[in-house]
Design an enzyme around this catalytic site. Structure first.
Site, mmCIF file in Angstrom:
data_model
loop_
_atom_site.group_PDB
_atom_site.id
_atom_site.type_symbol
_atom_site.label_atom_id
_atom_site.label_comp_id
_atom_site.label_asym_id
_atom_site.label_seq_id
_atom_site.Cartn_x
_atom_site.Cartn_y
_atom_site.Cartn_z
ATOM 1 N N GLU A 122 17.867 41.561 9.085
ATOM 2 C CA GLU A 122 18.703 42.148 8.039
ATOM 3 C C GLU A 122 19.552 41.003 7.506
ATOM 4 O OE1 GLU A 122 21.394 43.176 6.025
ATOM 5 O OE2 GLU A 122 22.353 44.477 7.513
ATOM 6 N N ILE B 205 40.831 32.506 16.193
ATOM 7 C CA ILE B 205 41.808 32.252 15.137
ATOM 8 C C ILE B 205 42.089 33.551 14.384
ATOM 9 C CG2 ILE B 205 42.345 30.888 13.074
ATOM 10 C CD1 ILE B 205 41.915 29.163 15.542
ATOM 11 N N ASP C 146 40.846 39.813 14.749
ATOM 12 C CA ASP C 146 39.772 38.845 14.949
ATOM 13 C C ASP C 146 39.037 38.499 13.662
ATOM 14 O OD1 ASP C 146 38.224 37.159 16.524
ATOM 15 O OD2 ASP C 146 36.836 38.726 17.136
ATOM 16 N N GLY D 176 22.333 38.581 9.621
ATOM 17 C CA GLY D 176 23.087 37.394 9.228
ATOM 18 C C GLY D 176 22.508 36.763 7.980
ATOM 19 N N SER D 177 22.692 35.467 7.853
ATOM 20 C CA SER D 177 22.285 34.764 6.635
ATOM 21 C C SER D 177 20.775 34.600 6.552
ATOM 22 C CB SER D 177 22.944 33.381 6.583
ATOM 23 O OG SER D 177 22.347 32.519 7.530
ATOM 24 N N THR D 178 20.297 34.472 5.334
ATOM 25 C CA THR D 178 18.863 34.278 5.124
ATOM 26 C C THR D 178 18.404 32.959 5.736
ATOM 27 O OG1 THR D 178 18.921 35.591 3.097
ATOM 28 C CG2 THR D 178 17.068 34.085 3.354
ATOM 29 N N LEU E 192 32.554 33.687 15.340
ATOM 30 C CA LEU E 192 33.750 33.894 14.522
ATOM 31 C C LEU E 192 34.453 35.210 14.822
ATOM 32 C CD1 LEU E 192 32.542 32.579 11.042
ATOM 33 C CD2 LEU E 192 33.977 31.410 12.724
ATOM 34 N N LYS F 242 24.189 38.392 21.502
ATOM 35 C CA LYS F 242 24.928 37.185 21.140
ATOM 36 C C LYS F 242 25.658 37.468 19.823
ATOM 37 C CE LYS F 242 25.318 33.698 19.041
ATOM 38 N NZ LYS F 242 26.486 33.227 18.191
ATOM 39 N N GLU G 131 24.546 34.786 -2.985
ATOM 40 C CA GLU G 131 25.456 35.665 -2.265
ATOM 41 C C GLU G 131 26.779 34.943 -1.996
ATOM 42 O OE1 GLU G 131 25.132 38.724 1.450
ATOM 43 O OE2 GLU G 131 24.406 36.690 1.815
ATOM 44 N N CYS H 147 26.915 42.469 3.457
ATOM 45 C CA CYS H 147 25.598 42.025 2.996
ATOM 46 C C CYS H 147 25.085 42.892 1.855
ATOM 47 C CB CYS H 147 24.604 42.027 4.155
ATOM 48 S SG CYS H 147 24.541 43.593 5.040
#
Length: 503
Positions: free
Chosen positions: A260, A28, A99, A238-240, A189, A185, A393, A294
């Site tokens: 991270e 998208i 992207d 990525g996210s916690t 998104l 990987k 965050e 981040c």
């Protein structure tokens, strides 16, 4: 000229392979909300094939084809990748902007950094050859000892959508330089440019299975990779919340991880600053990359004595930022990456207002853009430290602010967070900057700036922002195992046990 998204498959064992279940996901364009292509959607079956390919590449010819080859041999491939990145820069930058929504100028800067990162780790990997068998000083002359640095093995690399190709490169380049083989990987998104990296690897003849790139959803592709028994390490950005899940999966096999994760970083502005310089760095620290960083310095602490003048300058300047389609010339803020992120931003802002905070500028969709996931650069005042907007965050172009009176109060407010990725201190007083730097609980501190990043310097956080360091020599060490080799060199027997012949 219009840019189309190339149609790709999974990249496994040096070949394009259709997903076992033949699933695909739409791409998208966040600026138009239109579907502009598709990416393959891997599942556990595809992860099995990718890990198997990486394992075979690691051990092929007893490792002589890659893992036990010289660093100079591997460096040739990294430099070839860098050369092709430069050659394809214009296309890659446009694909990145389409992207994930980042302004084209930023995307082009990212692609330059990608090439530089591959070159940098080619040099470090080559230098490994000279560092092998580093001697260890021992207190006993009857022994000598040295150290070998060896690749950890097959590594799983799970990367985010805010810097799709660059964050992948931060992991891929040092992993390959170290002699590891890998399964990458990327985020579902924003995977398009990572698949173009696969095409580059195919073009330069990277040995099959050394780098496998599998796109797909986190639960269907990321989770099987994180928990795979034949993956020797997971590196994740990525996210916690996802980081916790990966750490839990890795713990079942005592598998090393480097994480991270999120941040809620402070930027402290003292009263002696140049107002214009400090205002611009404050903006750059939170609105760069559409605020989706981040390390964003999204908590502004400004000294009370200059707060009125500083905030007035900051708000007026922020209102002038060009927000548009990322491909438009001069764009400085594009859309956030997805509808989900867009709705999350608006919810954060709405909750802040409900909690009693004041929106000084921004706070919604730009009036001139009826389509796309655009959020105006937003500044929020009258914030209490217990509010969600101060503590959590946001990952978007949203800055919240408080004032302080003393250095001690500023440090206390800055460190009052569960995160510890970064922080910034702005002042003309070098001694003050040094004091504050030492007291900030963060893995990265910027002095009189915010967000500069160089592949030569370590990157990573403390507290719930994760652990381990990427970039620099530390990034290479992430993918190396240290082996001690100690040899007994005396002609005399050890003599601990009396010989039966002498009893």
């Amino acid at each position: 000229m219009a840019v189309g998204v190339p149609s790709r498959q999974l990249f496994i064992d040096g070949e394009w392979k259709e997903p076992v279940k033949r699933k695909r996901l739409p791409v998208i364009n966040p600026a138009t909300e239109e579907t502009i292509g598709e990416i393959p959607a891997a599942t556990a079956e595809d992860i099995e094939l990718a890990v198997d390919a990486a394992r075979r590449a690691l051990t092929r010819n007893r490792g002589k084809d890659w893992s036990r080859a010289s660093g100079a041999f591997r460096a040739k491939y990294l430099r070839a990748i860098a050369s092709k990145i430069v050659e394809r820069k214009t296309l890659l930058a446009k694909l990145e902007a389409l992207d994930c929504g980042k302004p084209l100028d930023e995307a082009a800067w990212d692609i330059d950094d990608v090439a530089a990162c591959f070159e940098y780790y080619a040099d470090l990997g080559e230098a490994l050859d000279q560092k092998q068998k580093a001697p260890v000083s021992l207190p006993m002359e009857t022994f000598k000892s040295h150290v070998l640095k060896e690749p950890l093995g097959v590594v799983g690399l799970i990367t985010p959508w805010n810097y799709p190709l660059l964050m992948a490169t931060w992991k891929v380049a040092p992993a390959l330089a170290a002699g590891c083989t890998a399964v990458l990987k990327p985020s579902e998104l924003a995977s398009v440019t990572c698949l173009e990296l696969a095409d580059i690897c195919k073009e330069i003849g990277l040995p099959s299975g050394v780098l496998n790139i599998v796109t797909g959803l986190g639960p269907e592709a990321g989770a099987p990779l994180a928990s795979h028994p034949l993956v020797d390490k997971i590196a994740f950005t990525g996210s916690t919340a996802t980081g916790k899940a990966i750490m839990t999966a890795a713990a079942q096999m005592v598998k090393p991880v480097s994480l991270e994760l999120g941040g809620k970083s402070p930027i402290i502005v003292f009263e002696d600053v140049d107002i214009d310089k400090a205002a611009e760095w404050t903006m750059f620290g939170v609105f760069w990359t559409n605020g989706q960083i981040c390390s964003a310095t999204s908590r502004l602490l400004v000294q009370e004595s200059i707060a009125k003048e500083f905030v007035e300058k900051l708000v007026n300047w922020t209102k002038s930022i060009k927000i548009s389609d990322p491909l438009e010339e001069g764009c400085r803020v594009g859309p956030v990456v997805s509808e989900g992120q867009y709705l999350k931003m608006l919810n954060f802002i709405s909750t802040a207002k409900s909690d009693g905070a004041t929106i000084l500028c921004g706070g919604g969709r730009p009036q001139h853009l009826s389509k796309g996931f655009f959020v105006e650069p937003t500044i929020i005042a009258d914030v209490d430290t217990s509010m969600q907007i101060w503590r959590e965050e946001v990952f978007g172009p949203v800055l919240c602010m408080k004032t302080f009176k003393t250095e001690e109060e500023a440090i206390e407010l800055a460190n009052d967070t569960r995160y510890g990725l970064a922080g910034a201190v702005l002042s003309k007083d070098p001694e003050l900057c040094e004091r504050v730097t030492k007291h900030l609980q963060a893995g990265i501190v910027w002095v009189n700036c915010s967000q500069p990043c160089f592949c030569q310097a370590p990157w990573g956080g403390t507290k719930r922002s994760g652990f381990g360091r990427e970039l620099g020599e530390w990034g290479l060490d992430n993918y190396l195992s240290v082996k001690q080799v100690t040899e007994y060199i005396s002609d005399d027997p050890w003599g601990w046990y009396p010989s039966p012949s002498k009893l």
